[in-house]
Design a protein around this motif. Structure first.
Motif, PDB file in Angstrom:
ATOM      1  N   ASN A 173       0.825  -1.211   0.000  1.00  0.00           N
ATOM      2  CA  ASN A 173       0.000   0.000   0.000  1.00  0.00           C
ATOM      3  C   ASN A 173       0.861   1.264   0.000  1.00  0.00           C
ATOM      4  OD1 ASN A 173      -3.016  -0.406   0.125  1.00  0.00           O
ATOM      5  ND2 ASN A 173      -2.371  -1.861   1.693  1.00  0.00           N
ATOM      6  N   ARG A 174       1.909   1.244   0.794  1.00  0.00           N
ATOM      7  CA  ARG A 174       2.811   2.401   0.859  1.00  0.00           C
ATOM      8  C   ARG A 174       3.482   2.649  -0.488  1.00  0.00           C
ATOM      9  NH1 ARG A 174       4.984   0.892   5.183  1.00  0.00           N
ATOM     10  NH2 ARG A 174       6.697  -0.300   4.272  1.00  0.00           N
ATOM     11  N   LEU A 175       3.923   1.582  -1.138  1.00  0.00           N
ATOM     12  CA  LEU A 175       4.579   1.727  -2.436  1.00  0.00           C
ATOM     13  C   LEU A 175       3.589   2.179  -3.512  1.00  0.00           C
ATOM     14  CD1 LEU A 175       7.460   1.258  -3.477  1.00  0.00           C
ATOM     15  CD2 LEU A 175       6.737  -0.998  -4.244  1.00  0.00           C
ATOM     16  N   ARG A 177       0.909   4.085  -3.041  1.00  0.00           N
ATOM     17  CA  ARG A 177       0.663   5.520  -2.845  1.00  0.00           C
ATOM     18  C   ARG A 177       1.825   6.361  -3.357  1.00  0.00           C
ATOM     19  NH1 ARG A 177      -1.250   3.701   2.176  1.00  0.00           N
ATOM     20  NH2 ARG A 177       0.726   4.310   3.151  1.00  0.00           N
ATOM     21  N   LYS A 178       3.056   5.864  -3.142  1.00  0.00           N
ATOM     22  CA  LYS A 178       4.227   6.627  -3.556  1.00  0.00           C
ATOM     23  C   LYS A 178       4.284   6.791  -5.065  1.00  0.00           C
ATOM     24  CE  LYS A 178       9.289   6.489  -3.320  1.00  0.00           C
ATOM     25  NZ  LYS A 178      10.472   5.725  -2.826  1.00  0.00           N
ATOM     26  N   HIS A 179       3.872   5.774  -5.817  1.00  0.00           N
ATOM     27  CA  HIS A 179       3.983   5.821  -7.278  1.00  0.00           C
ATOM     28  C   HIS A 179       2.644   6.104  -7.960  1.00  0.00           C
ATOM     29  CE1 HIS A 179       8.183   4.485  -7.425  1.00  0.00           C
ATOM     30  NE2 HIS A 179       7.883   3.709  -6.411  1.00  0.00           N
ATOM     31  N   HIS A 268      10.870  -5.948   4.873  1.00  0.00           N
ATOM     32  CA  HIS A 268      11.784  -4.845   4.532  1.00  0.00           C
ATOM     33  C   HIS A 268      13.249  -5.268   4.578  1.00  0.00           C
ATOM     34  CE1 HIS A 268      12.167  -4.624   8.938  1.00  0.00           C
ATOM     35  NE2 HIS A 268      13.298  -3.983   8.733  1.00  0.00           N
TER      36      HIS A 268
END
Length: 448
Positions: A173-175, A177-179, A268
């Motif tokens: 989800n974080r990735l 949103r970033k892209h 991670h």
């Protein structure tokens, strides 16, 4: 471009105080700064820079900060903060006048660690040279060594299926949103609730309900994986960005608790390995195996770390002994006559097997060898010092390169701590001798 050469003006300033006028020039850090060959270190680092571009930060400043961090067990932020209000730290890094603000960025420490890479072993060699020059380590102490392995834990929580699945959902989800990849549904709230309930049910030994929550997490993670693949299909740039995270998420979704073979223990930090060392308190540790070599007989300054390195992929201890002995001899410049190891090295492939003695061995063990073999366990408290006073107890650096750098720098910090203790001991003996000379002048004259 290569760093600027460190220069001292030797002049005074009307508005600033010179450090050599406000500090004790017999302090152990001042003595250590005078013993280290900064020019040699600078010459070793020159090949890592190009001839063009902006000049780099002075070698003495950044290397000094790295040494201070591992000598005193500080973080990157902690050593930068302490540098501002500690004049001895500033003198050690080459400053002439007291500075009221840190002149560089904290992230420069990370960039220098990455840039140094394999050159960090030069700092370990320099610590041994300084110890030898100061009289804390003798040449004969390098000929008989003790070798052992330990685990350097990584900065991750204990990996459970629920935690890993939840971490994969959050990471994707974080990735996304970033892209700018708009997902059909994030499942953030559902995944958080399911991970929390899975932990509660496992603690209460309600395993059917626990497995139900794991199925919820696996199904939601699978939906996110398929959604991202649909949204990034036909876009080579996004496919390249998501290829590695999607592979990790797929592995986490498919693996089972007791399966054989490769497993991921952190989303991670995929380099983390599960290592069992037979400890009752910690049956399994999650990190990387590390090898440590110390002198067997106690030197005047104590036990020093002669070599340290990380051992990725969790190899068998005995299969690493040949390479460890070769690297130690290269680092110290002294041939190893005898090596003492524990029972984990049975079946080793050392160059001279007759010169390797295993704990509990009876054949060929007598006299001096028997006494030295009893000292094999003296390496255990040294590993404990590396973990409690240094940074070997928990590695916060990224990737396998970070693991390797942390092991070497922890060993460097230990050696310089022993050298500082040796300086304090010499100063104490000097003060005692002066006190005796002042209080017993008649005896001193009669002896002379």
């Amino acid at each position: 471009m290569r760093p600027k050469k460190h220069k001292t003006t030797g002049s005074n300033d009307l508005f600033r105080a010179r450090l050599d006028q406000i500090i004790n020039m017999k302090h152990e850090l001042v003595l250590l700064a005078g013993k280290i060959d900064w020019d040699w270190i600078d010459g070793e680092i020159v090949p890592l820079y190009s001839e063009n571009g902006r000049p780099g930060i002075e070698t003495r400043f950044m290397i000094g900060l790295l040494l201070l961090k591992h000598i005193y067990g500080l973080s990157d932020e902690g050593v930068c903060e302490r540098w501002v209000h500690d004049p001895y730290f500033q003198f050690f890094t080459g400053e002439e006048f007291f500075q009221h603000a840190f002149p560089h960025e904290r992230s420069d420490l990370s960039h220098w660690r990455k840039r140094l890479g394999d050159k960090l072993e030069r700092l370990l060699a320099e610590s041994l040279r300084v110890a030898h020059e100061a009289g804390a380590l003798r040449s004969q102490d390098l000929k008989r060594v003790t070798v052992d392995t330990t685990v350097q834990p990584k900065a991750i929580s204990f990996p459970t299926d629920a935690k890993l699945l939840h971490a994969a959902i959050r990471g994707l989800n974080r990735l996304a949103r970033k892209h700018g990849v708009r997902l059909r549904q994030s499942y953030a709230r559902v995944a958080k609730s399911a991970a929390m309930m899975a932990g509660r049910y496992a603690h209460a030994k309600q395993f059917n309900r626990h497995q139900r929550q794991l199925r919820i997490l696996r199904s939601r993670l699978g939906r996110i994986i398929r959604d991202i693949r649909r949204k990034t299909e036909g876009q080579p740039a996004l496919e390249e960005v998501f290829a590695l995270p999607l592979g990790r998420a797929t592995q986490i979704r498919s693996q089972q608790q007791r399966q054989r073979g490769f497993k991921l223990y952190s989303f991670h930090a995929p380099e983390v390995e599960c290592i069992g060392k037979g400890k009752a308190a910690a049956p399994y540790e999650f990190g990387v195996k590390a090898s440590v070599v110390t002198n067997n007989r106690r030197a005047p300054g104590g036990l020093f770390v002669l070599h340290a390195r990380s051992l990725p992929d969790n190899p068998y201890d005995g299969h690493t002994l040949r390479d460890v002995i070769d690297r130690t001899e290269t680092l110290t410049g002294c041939a190893i006559e005898r090596a003492y190891v524990d029972k984990g090295y049975r079946g080793h492939d050392a160059q001279n097997p007759r010169r390797v003695f295993i704990s509990g061995q009876k054949r060929g063990v007598f006299g001096v060898i028997k006494r030295e073999l009893r000292r094999r366990s003296a390496i255990e408290p040294i590993i404990g010092h590396l973990k409690t006073e240094g940074h070997l107890g928990r590695c916060y650096l990224k990737g396998r390169a970070g693991d390797a750098a942390n092991v070497v720098l922890s060993a460097v910090g230990h050696n310089f701590r022993r050298i500082l203790a040796w300086f304090r001991q010499l100063l104490r003996l000097l003060l005692v001798s002066l006190w005796r000379a002042l209080n017993c002048p008649a005896q001193l004259n009669s002896v002379s």
